[in-house]
Design a protein around this motif. Sequence first.
Motif, PDB file in Angstrom:
ATOM      1  N   ALA A 103      -4.802  25.903  22.043  1.00  0.00           N
ATOM      2  CA  ALA A 103      -6.011  25.976  21.223  1.00  0.00           C
ATOM      3  C   ALA A 103      -6.156  27.389  20.655  1.00  0.00           C
ATOM      4  O   ALA A 103      -5.931  28.377  21.371  1.00  0.00           O
ATOM      5  CB  ALA A 103      -7.229  25.615  22.062  1.00  0.00           C
ATOM      6  N   GLY A 104      -6.500  27.453  19.390  1.00  0.00           N
ATOM      7  CA  GLY A 104      -6.626  28.726  18.711  1.00  0.00           C
ATOM      8  C   GLY A 104      -5.384  29.159  17.956  1.00  0.00           C
ATOM      9  O   GLY A 104      -5.444  30.065  17.113  1.00  0.00           O
ATOM     10  N   ASP A 105      -4.267  28.507  18.249  1.00  0.00           N
ATOM     11  CA  ASP A 105      -3.005  28.833  17.583  1.00  0.00           C
ATOM     12  C   ASP A 105      -2.964  28.242  16.180  1.00  0.00           C
ATOM     13  O   ASP A 105      -3.840  27.487  15.763  1.00  0.00           O
ATOM     14  CB  ASP A 105      -1.822  28.304  18.387  1.00  0.00           C
ATOM     15  N   SER A 106      -1.890  28.579  15.468  1.00  0.00           N
ATOM     16  CA  SER A 106      -1.644  28.045  14.131  1.00  0.00           C
ATOM     17  C   SER A 106      -0.358  27.231  14.130  1.00  0.00           C
ATOM     18  O   SER A 106       0.526  27.433  14.965  1.00  0.00           O
ATOM     19  CB  SER A 106      -1.532  29.189  13.117  1.00  0.00           C
ATOM     20  N   LEU A 107      -0.254  26.342  13.152  1.00  0.00           N
ATOM     21  CA  LEU A 107       0.933  25.511  13.011  1.00  0.00           C
ATOM     22  C   LEU A 107       1.028  25.092  11.552  1.00  0.00           C
ATOM     23  O   LEU A 107       0.009  24.902  10.886  1.00  0.00           O
ATOM     24  CB  LEU A 107       0.811  24.271  13.896  1.00  0.00           C
ATOM     25  N   ARG A 108       2.267  24.963  11.051  1.00  0.00           N
ATOM     26  CA  ARG A 108       2.446  24.560   9.664  1.00  0.00           C
ATOM     27  C   ARG A 108       3.266  23.279   9.606  1.00  0.00           C
ATOM     28  O   ARG A 108       4.335  23.192  10.202  1.00  0.00           O
ATOM     29  CB  ARG A 108       3.142  25.655   8.867  1.00  0.00           C
ATOM     30  N   LEU A 109       2.758  22.329   8.851  1.00  0.00           N
ATOM     31  CA  LEU A 109       3.467  21.090   8.590  1.00  0.00           C
ATOM     32  C   LEU A 109       4.003  21.101   7.165  1.00  0.00           C
ATOM     33  O   LEU A 109       3.350  21.609   6.263  1.00  0.00           O
ATOM     34  CB  LEU A 109       2.549  19.885   8.773  1.00  0.00           C
ATOM     35  N   SER A 110       5.179  20.522   6.986  1.00  0.00           N
ATOM     36  CA  SER A 110       5.774  20.421   5.663  1.00  0.00           C
ATOM     37  C   SER A 110       6.073  18.972   5.332  1.00  0.00           C
ATOM     38  O   SER A 110       6.277  18.147   6.227  1.00  0.00           O
ATOM     39  CB  SER A 110       7.064  21.237   5.595  1.00  0.00           C
ATOM     40  N   ALA A 121       9.364  23.617  -4.664  1.00  0.00           N
ATOM     41  CA  ALA A 121      10.101  22.429  -5.074  1.00  0.00           C
ATOM     42  C   ALA A 121       9.109  21.328  -5.431  1.00  0.00           C
ATOM     43  O   ALA A 121       8.039  21.215  -4.826  1.00  0.00           O
ATOM     44  CB  ALA A 121      11.033  21.965  -3.960  1.00  0.00           C
ATOM     45  N   GLU A 122       9.455  20.520  -6.416  1.00  0.00           N
ATOM     46  CA  GLU A 122       8.550  19.471  -6.850  1.00  0.00           C
ATOM     47  C   GLU A 122       8.294  18.472  -5.726  1.00  0.00           C
ATOM     48  O   GLU A 122       9.194  18.131  -4.952  1.00  0.00           O
ATOM     49  CB  GLU A 122       9.152  18.745  -8.059  1.00  0.00           C
ATOM     50  N   ASN A 123       7.048  18.016  -5.648  1.00  0.00           N
ATOM     51  CA  ASN A 123       6.655  17.003  -4.664  1.00  0.00           C
ATOM     52  C   ASN A 123       6.878  17.441  -3.224  1.00  0.00           C
ATOM     53  O   ASN A 123       7.314  16.642  -2.373  1.00  0.00           O
ATOM     54  CB  ASN A 123       7.353  15.675  -4.966  1.00  0.00           C
ATOM     55  N   THR A 124       6.624  18.723  -2.977  1.00  0.00           N
ATOM     56  CA  THR A 124       6.604  19.221  -1.602  1.00  0.00           C
ATOM     57  C   THR A 124       5.240  19.840  -1.339  1.00  0.00           C
ATOM     58  O   THR A 124       4.637  20.436  -2.239  1.00  0.00           O
ATOM     59  CB  THR A 124       7.697  20.268  -1.341  1.00  0.00           C
ATOM     60  N   VAL A 125       4.763  19.663  -0.134  1.00  0.00           N
ATOM     61  CA  VAL A 125       3.481  20.245   0.243  1.00  0.00           C
ATOM     62  C   VAL A 125       3.566  20.793   1.655  1.00  0.00           C
ATOM     63  O   VAL A 125       4.390  20.347   2.456  1.00  0.00           O
ATOM     64  CB  VAL A 125       2.312  19.230   0.176  1.00  0.00           C
ATOM     65  N   THR A 126       2.710  21.761   1.949  1.00  0.00           N
ATOM     66  CA  THR A 126       2.571  22.249   3.306  1.00  0.00           C
ATOM     67  C   THR A 126       1.112  22.139   3.715  1.00  0.00           C
ATOM     68  O   THR A 126       0.209  22.182   2.877  1.00  0.00           O
ATOM     69  CB  THR A 126       3.039  23.703   3.448  1.00  0.00           C
ATOM     70  N   LEU A 127       0.898  21.987   5.004  1.00  0.00           N
ATOM     71  CA  LEU A 127      -0.438  22.019   5.588  1.00  0.00           C
ATOM     72  C   LEU A 127      -0.433  23.137   6.623  1.00  0.00           C
ATOM     73  O   LEU A 127       0.205  23.012   7.672  1.00  0.00           O
ATOM     74  CB  LEU A 127      -0.792  20.685   6.241  1.00  0.00           C
ATOM     75  N   GLN A 128      -1.091  24.221   6.293  1.00  0.00           N
ATOM     76  CA  GLN A 128      -1.216  25.338   7.215  1.00  0.00           C
ATOM     77  C   GLN A 128      -2.468  25.114   8.048  1.00  0.00           C
ATOM     78  O   GLN A 128      -3.570  25.048   7.511  1.00  0.00           O
ATOM     79  CB  GLN A 128      -1.310  26.655   6.450  1.00  0.00           C
ATOM     80  N   MET A 129      -2.278  25.013   9.354  1.00  0.00           N
ATOM     81  CA  MET A 129      -3.389  24.723  10.260  1.00  0.00           C
ATOM     82  C   MET A 129      -3.645  25.954  11.126  1.00  0.00           C
ATOM     83  O   MET A 129      -2.720  26.451  11.779  1.00  0.00           O
ATOM     84  CB  MET A 129      -3.053  23.516  11.130  1.00  0.00           C
TER      85      MET A 129
END
Length: 125
Positions: free
Chosen positions: A14-21, A75-83
Motif C-alpha cells: 500500500a502506498g506504492d506505485s505500479l504501471r500497467l501497459s 506507438a499507435e493504440n498503446t496506453v499506460t495506466l500509472q497508478m
Amino acid sequence: QVRVVESGGGSVQAGDSLRLSCAASGRPDSSYAMGWFRQTPGKEREFVAAISWSGSSTFYADAVKGRFTISRGKAENTVTLQMASLKTEDTAVYYCAADSSGFIATGAVRDDYTWGQGTQVTVNS
C-alpha cells in the motif's frame, strides 16, 4: 481482427506505485479510444479510466481520480495506466479495452469492446 494485450501487473505494498501497459493491434490504420477496467471476485467489472483516440481527453472513476493517470504511448493504440498511492481496495484484475464505438468514455462496460486477457494487481497492507 483486433487483439489487446496488457502487461505490468504485480504485487506491491500500500502506498506504492505500479504501471500497467496495453497495446491494441491487428487492424492497420485504425485508431481506438482505450480504457482500463477492473474486477474482483463476485463483483461486476468496473470502469477505472479511459482516453480518447487522440489522447486529448481523459476520464477517471472517482475512486482513482488524482491517483491514477492514463496516457497514450508513442506507438499507435498503446496506453499506460500509472497508478500511485495504491490502496488495498485497488486489488483486482485489470483489463484493458479498445473501443471503436465511442462509448468507453462513459465508463460503460460493453461486449463490443475488444478486451485483453487481464493482469492481476495485488496491493498488500
